[in-house]
Design a protein around this motif. Sequence first.
Motif: not given
Lengths: 225, 522
Positions: A66-71, A82-99
């Motif tokens: 589940p890359v960059d999406c909640y399943v 949700r799988y968050v690669p380190s590159t995504s974390y750096a690009r987005n300054d974090g990981c969006p909350l689902r709820t």
Amino acid sequence: MRYVMRENDDPARRYATHVRGSRSGQQLVWESSPGQDVLVVQTPYERDAVDDIQEIVAGMEGMALPVDCYVEVPVKPGTWVRYVPSTSYARNDGCPLRTKACTYTVFCCQVEGDTCVVYSQQMTNTGNLPYRRIRLEVDVQVRKLTRTVGPFWNRREEDTGYYQITLPKDRMNDVCDGDVYYTVAGAKDIEIPLTRAMFKQGYVYVQTFDMPVVATRNDGLQINQ
Amino acid sequence: MKRPMDDFLCPYCFGHINHELVHFRSAKVETDPTGILPDEYDPYDEGDVRRFISRYEGPDKEKRVQRLFEWQRFAPKEDPVYQKFWREHGGETTEVDSLLKYSDVRSYNRPIIDPSSLQDRSYLKDQDGGGDVFVRDADGMVVRVELADGKRCTSRVCPHCHNPLPSGYGKHPIKFVSVIGITGSGKTVFLSQLLKDMQDYAAKVGLAADVRSAASRRFYEQDNVIAVDVPLPDPTPRDSFQQPLFYDLTRLINGRQRTDTFVLYDVAGEVFEDYQLIQEYAPFIEHSDGLIMLVDPEELRQAGEIVAGQQSMTRPAEVLNQVHTIVFHGKSDEKCKIPFAICITKTDTTLVQKMLSRELQDCLLDDVHEIVDELGYEKTVFNAREYAPIAEQLNEFIRRTERAFSLNLRTNYTTYAFFGFTALGCEVDDGVPVGPILPKRIEEPLLWLFYQLGFIGREGKYPLPNPDPIKCPNPACGSIDTVELTGDDRYYTTGWGIFKKKYEVNRLCRACGHRWMHYESQ
């Protein structure tokens, strides 16, 4: 994709911890070792995933990564990953909350071919925790509906026998069916649910002469009435 | 704006120095006297030297005598001035000798050249033919002298104590900051972690930090390494004066560079337990422009109520008393105006978690965030808005649980603030960090001092720990029985008709009824 769990044998150099909400309140942020990919697990508010990770990983078997999406984990309803690669974390300054009104736990993980290895967390006595409970405040208005009756020299307000409960539409995605309910005096053991569909509508009318009281079973929700 | 021609203070003895009166360590060292005197004379024997001068009649006598004097002048030897300073401050020098790998001679044993001395000037090259032996930089500051044989002497030393001055020291305004606290409060770990990432922390407030001495770099790279599985540094030796740590901080003001030199002192905790040591180290406290005091949470009174058998300490209050006594030489009727950052350390530990509210813990375990301008550059401001909830809660916590300490501060100090940080952010097992090492808010007291010292501004407000009561400005009243006005009470009108005027006020005196607009000075 296969999923396996391993003990973290080098917690000083392979770590993901100190989970918290971002300043904006919309993202999840954490501290991790450089270049570390992370598995984010969302669970109901009262429970974190530290002790259940083995069961969760087993339940993910066969799922696509589940890359960059909640399943949602099929065998554990209410648990999302949700799988968050380190590159995504750096690009987005974090990981969006689902709820909100739930708990997020992070685990170090890495993909080795067709296997995703998830490392267990080790709890410490410091304030840096690998999970964070995200609370949510919900403003609800309960208003008695009245009508004006009588001649023009003697107008008065009369109860209609209805109350209007106003629910915030923008919180629709943050609540689950069964989280929020209301009761009325005289029938306090009867809990009438306020569902997501009702939140989407925004208004609910209740026929009663006693003011309904809105409450929640979710410790992460704070109802402001 | 400081010009290089202004006097500046030595960071060791605090003597006043003019840049044209500095001394230099000689780049030339004569170690081998072979061949200077005939074989029958021993150049190390004074008697032999006198006999040579009085009896030798060879044709090369003058040349040999000149070489002899030059060898004597440039031979390595103990410097009595330098040694006197270090005898008074621990006995042994702690100077970092970065040239040792290139030479067998210790830097502090190199001959000292005094350009103001006629004899030494005879060995120096005249730079402009008019008698000026100094080489200056573009701003006119003396940076070196050159010997007649071309060797460049760039190591400046204080003319009073002969301790080395970093390159460029004295060119910019200088601020001294001492880090104090009792033994075990975490000063060395704090400083090592702070200095390791000083450039990043300074960048958060738009400052460029530049390490100016070998001792500063060595402090965290070699002497006090903080790393997983590496034992924490030993406590700072009580009778050993640690080298000052130098940084230059540069910022842009209206497109122009402005630099200040920042000097940090690591004062051993035992200093405050020994009257003799206090006297030795008093000048460093006395000359400080800012103070950072570290308080181990175990010293707090509430810790004694949480941990069975824990003795609550009064030593932080004693340290305050001693600092005040030092600064005012025993006079007790003045308040100390030196900005004072009081820091509770180890805020990630279980003990602190039990003492502080969850909300405050979350704030203290969060990062210090910069404020950026519309172009995305860091503003040169202290983020008081983010600090405000921490200040509010720590003020209340200290006021409620440490009454004597709080009263001492209120009585003796004008400018102070409370902070909390963790320099490690991980558990320590038998003196070894388990990891991962995640310091939090370690830079906040320093950034506050930058604001207090005028390096940066402030954005937002924070509650002061010692707000003065607001007095009624009515000259006939002056009462402190005033209240804040809110809502519609903030407005009142006078006059009538077209002469009606509306006023906005925020303060009411209950004694005389006077209303006015009060502006907080912060």
